[in-house]
Design a protein around this motif. Structure first.
Motif, PDB file in Angstrom:
ATOM      1  N   LEU A   1       0.832  -1.205   0.000  1.00  0.00           N
ATOM      2  CA  LEU A   1       0.000   0.000   0.000  1.00  0.00           C
ATOM      3  C   LEU A   1       0.864   1.251   0.000  1.00  0.00           C
ATOM      4  O   LEU A   1       0.558   2.228  -0.711  1.00  0.00           O
ATOM      5  N   MET A   2       1.923   1.255   0.801  1.00  0.00           N
ATOM      6  CA  MET A   2       2.813   2.421   0.825  1.00  0.00           C
ATOM      7  C   MET A   2       3.483   2.615  -0.528  1.00  0.00           C
ATOM      8  O   MET A   2       3.588   3.738  -1.019  1.00  0.00           O
ATOM      9  N   THR A   3       3.925   1.512  -1.136  1.00  0.00           N
ATOM     10  CA  THR A   3       4.564   1.594  -2.446  1.00  0.00           C
ATOM     11  C   THR A   3       3.613   2.181  -3.477  1.00  0.00           C
ATOM     12  O   THR A   3       4.003   3.011  -4.315  1.00  0.00           O
ATOM     13  N   THR A   4       2.340   1.770  -3.409  1.00  0.00           N
ATOM     14  CA  THR A   4       1.344   2.299  -4.344  1.00  0.00           C
ATOM     15  C   THR A   4       1.191   3.798  -4.185  1.00  0.00           C
ATOM     16  O   THR A   4       1.265   4.556  -5.165  1.00  0.00           O
ATOM     17  N   LEU A   5       0.984   4.251  -2.951  1.00  0.00           N
ATOM     18  CA  LEU A   5       0.715   5.679  -2.745  1.00  0.00           C
ATOM     19  C   LEU A   5       1.946   6.550  -2.927  1.00  0.00           C
ATOM     20  O   LEU A   5       1.818   7.736  -3.248  1.00  0.00           O
ATOM     21  N   VAL A   6       3.123   5.997  -2.724  1.00  0.00           N
ATOM     22  CA  VAL A   6       4.347   6.771  -2.971  1.00  0.00           C
ATOM     23  C   VAL A   6       4.451   7.128  -4.454  1.00  0.00           C
ATOM     24  O   VAL A   6       5.032   8.151  -4.822  1.00  0.00           O
ATOM     25  N   SER A   7       3.846   6.303  -5.307  1.00  0.00           N
ATOM     26  CA  SER A   7       3.906   6.555  -6.751  1.00  0.00           C
ATOM     27  C   SER A   7       2.758   7.434  -7.248  1.00  0.00           C
ATOM     28  O   SER A   7       2.673   7.735  -8.440  1.00  0.00           O
ATOM     29  N   VAL A   8       1.883   7.859  -6.335  1.00  0.00           N
ATOM     30  CA  VAL A   8       0.758   8.718  -6.693  1.00  0.00           C
ATOM     31  C   VAL A   8       1.092  10.166  -6.355  1.00  0.00           C
ATOM     32  O   VAL A   8       1.627  10.454  -5.275  1.00  0.00           O
ATOM     33  N   ALA A   9       0.766  11.059  -7.249  1.00  0.00           N
ATOM     34  CA  ALA A   9       1.080  12.485  -7.058  1.00  0.00           C
ATOM     35  C   ALA A   9       0.438  13.014  -5.781  1.00  0.00           C
ATOM     36  O   ALA A   9      -0.638  12.564  -5.379  1.00  0.00           O
ATOM     37  N   PRO A  10       1.089  13.986  -5.118  1.00  0.00           N
ATOM     38  CA  PRO A  10       0.540  14.536  -3.868  1.00  0.00           C
ATOM     39  C   PRO A  10      -0.776  15.270  -4.087  1.00  0.00           C
ATOM     40  O   PRO A  10      -0.994  15.867  -5.144  1.00  0.00           O
ATOM     41  N   GLU A  11      -1.655  15.183  -3.094  1.00  0.00           N
ATOM     42  CA  GLU A  11      -2.916  15.919  -3.145  1.00  0.00           C
ATOM     43  C   GLU A  11      -2.649  17.411  -2.963  1.00  0.00           C
ATOM     44  O   GLU A  11      -1.659  17.805  -2.349  1.00  0.00           O
ATOM     45  N   ARG A  12      -3.561  18.209  -3.472  1.00  0.00           N
ATOM     46  CA  ARG A  12      -3.453  19.657  -3.296  1.00  0.00           C
ATOM     47  C   ARG A  12      -4.682  20.158  -2.552  1.00  0.00           C
ATOM     48  O   ARG A  12      -5.803  20.016  -3.014  1.00  0.00           O
ATOM     49  N   ASN A  13      -4.456  20.702  -1.374  1.00  0.00           N
ATOM     50  CA  ASN A  13      -5.535  21.339  -0.622  1.00  0.00           C
ATOM     51  C   ASN A  13      -4.918  22.328   0.348  1.00  0.00           C
ATOM     52  O   ASN A  13      -3.693  22.444   0.458  1.00  0.00           O
ATOM     53  N   SER A  14      -5.747  23.043   1.074  1.00  0.00           N
ATOM     54  CA  SER A  14      -5.253  24.128   1.936  1.00  0.00           C
ATOM     55  C   SER A  14      -4.360  23.614   3.058  1.00  0.00           C
ATOM     56  O   SER A  14      -3.401  24.280   3.459  1.00  0.00           O
ATOM     57  N   ILE A  15      -4.657  22.413   3.584  1.00  0.00           N
ATOM     58  CA  ILE A  15      -3.852  21.861   4.679  1.00  0.00           C
ATOM     59  C   ILE A  15      -2.445  21.512   4.187  1.00  0.00           C
ATOM     60  O   ILE A  15      -1.446  21.866   4.828  1.00  0.00           O
ATOM     61  N   ILE A  16      -2.356  20.854   3.033  1.00  0.00           N
ATOM     62  CA  ILE A  16      -1.058  20.487   2.477  1.00  0.00           C
ATOM     63  C   ILE A  16      -0.265  21.738   2.113  1.00  0.00           C
ATOM     64  O   ILE A  16       0.950  21.800   2.337  1.00  0.00           O
ATOM     65  N   ASP A  17      -0.953  22.745   1.589  1.00  0.00           N
ATOM     66  CA  ASP A  17      -0.281  24.004   1.247  1.00  0.00           C
ATOM     67  C   ASP A  17       0.281  24.686   2.494  1.00  0.00           C
ATOM     68  O   ASP A  17       1.375  25.262   2.466  1.00  0.00           O
TER      69      ASP A  17
END
Length: 423
Positions: A363-379
């Protein structure tokens, strides 16, 4: 000062543990501080302590003041009869058991270094966003990475609860659970709850039976979403409406819709008509979608499974009766990423857990290959020095913000406890 700070001090022995004495001047030796279970009853269970020349095994209760024992009515609660030490910041009254024996008291304020208090006050001083925002940029990367891994799985555990609840409601049908969860995420924030109710209102056995004819799936979904309630001249609208009422009669379904979907503030490609048609096509193409997802952790395979579009009608429409320029409306990669993060990964995790399988690395390997989400918290985290490079990291940061920062649980957070150690 908060009580959880005293829990932190006791748990990690952040005081002069070699020279402790009770309020009645008896020497204290801590063999084991006990288990911090954070449940009903005393704060620490099964501690081992020597008071004077007597070794005790039992529980430890912690308060800001001794008198809080009576404020919380512990004298009436049998769960507190085995307390062997009352740890307080300020000792303002004696406390007795039911048999009138006095409970020994340790007044911590006499044994905590000033530096620890200064760090605590510094950490808990209100900031513009979160308490530790000014220290994040220089925080130890190794500690952060380990903490993010734990946060990620905490988030999956939390999401799993909703999945297991839905599993019970659907007679342990994992395919049905996946259908409902996907429907919710196809609806995004605005229409998610309505789509979810629509999916739950249709037995998945019906979806299975009708999946060979995509127009029947659209009719069921559109009808239950109140998109067929009006009268229109559009031939496709009339066809879906005819099919819908036929299916209602065939399966003895209730005709009531499950809520009104919203078009307002959506980009046309996110209109509920388009998303419901795509969902119908997904189940038209893949009758055993759950099995296909759980038999393969390859992200490329997932992307391939979700290469779906709308029916032909919606290539030239966004709404009934309104023709638009022709466009093939496939699920975008970014949309499939959202489905991966919010539905597929949690379902895979919950299913593997139900079988006693360990798939954490997959599961970690899968999500590491997915682009980061963009939202106000991550920003915001990025602004204060923690930049997320992939969706594994963004999911961890969302868990951190929502479950720790917003709740003021700095002393249960690896970042907060690490900062308290700094001089």
């Amino acid at each position: 000062m908060k009580e959880d700070f005293l829990h932190y001090l006791w748990k990690f022995k952040k005081f002069d543990a070699l020279n402790l004495k009770t309020s009645s001047d008896q020497e204290i030796t801590i063999i084991n501080v006990g288990q911090y279970l954070q449940q009903a009853g005393p704060d620490f269970f099964n501690a081992q302590i020597i008071i004077g020349n007597q070794k005790w095994a039992g529980n430890v209760e912690i308060h800001l003041k001794s008198s809080d024992w009576y404020v919380h009515h512990h004298e009436k609660d049998t769960a507190y009869e085995n307390v062997i030490l009352h740890v307080v910041w300020e000792h303002d009254t004696e406390v007795f058991r039911k048999n009138n024996t006095e409970i020994p008291v340790l007044e911590l304020k006499n044994y905590v270094e000033k530096e620890v208090l200064v760090n605590y006050q510094k950490l808990l001083t209100p900031k513009s966003w979160i308490f530790c925002e000014k220290q994040l940029q220089d925080f130890d990367d190794f500690v952060l990475k380990n903490w993010q891994e734990r946060l990620f799985f905490e988030r999956l555990e939390r999401k799993s609860k909703a999945i297991y609840e839905l599993l019970e409601q659907t007679n342990m049908d994992w395919e049905a659970v996946l259908f409902c969860m996907l429907a919710k995420n196809f609806g995004l924030n605005t229409n998610g709850e309505t789509f979810f109710k629509v999916a739950k209102s249709i037995s998945f056995t019906i979806i299975r039976k009708e999946s060979f004819e995509v127009e029947n799936l659209e009719a069921l979904l559109f009808g239950k979403a109140a998109l067929l309630d009006s009268e229109k001249e559009d031939a496709y609208f009339k066809d879906l409406k005819f099919r819908y009422f036929y299916l209602l009669h065939k399966y003895q379904l209730e005709p009531e819709s499950e809520g009104q979907v919203q078009f307002f503030k959506h980009r046309p490609d996110n209109f509920p008509t388009i998303r419901l048609s795509q969902l119908a096509h997904l189940y038209h193409l893949h009758q055993n979608l759950f099995s296909k997802i759980n038999n393969n952790f390859s992200i490329d395979t997932i992307y391939q499974l979700f290469q779906v579009s709308t029916s032909t009608y919606w290539e030239t429409h966004y709404q009934f009766d309104k023709v638009s320029p022709k466009k093939l409306k496939k699920l975008s990669k970014s949309f499939v990423d959202l489905l991966l993060i919010n539905t597929i990964i949690p379902i895979q995790f919950a299913y593997a857990k139900s079988l006693g399988k360990e798939i954490a690395e997959d599961l970690m390997t899968t999500l590491v290959s997915v682009a980061p989400e963009r939202n106000s918290i991550i920003d915001k985290f990025s602004f204060f020095g923690i930049k997320a490079n992939n969706s594994f990291e963004t999911q961890s940061l969302l868990q951190l913000r929502n479950e720790y920062c917003s709740a003021g649980k700095c002393l249960e957070c690896a970042i907060g406890t690490e900062l308290l150690k700094k001089s």
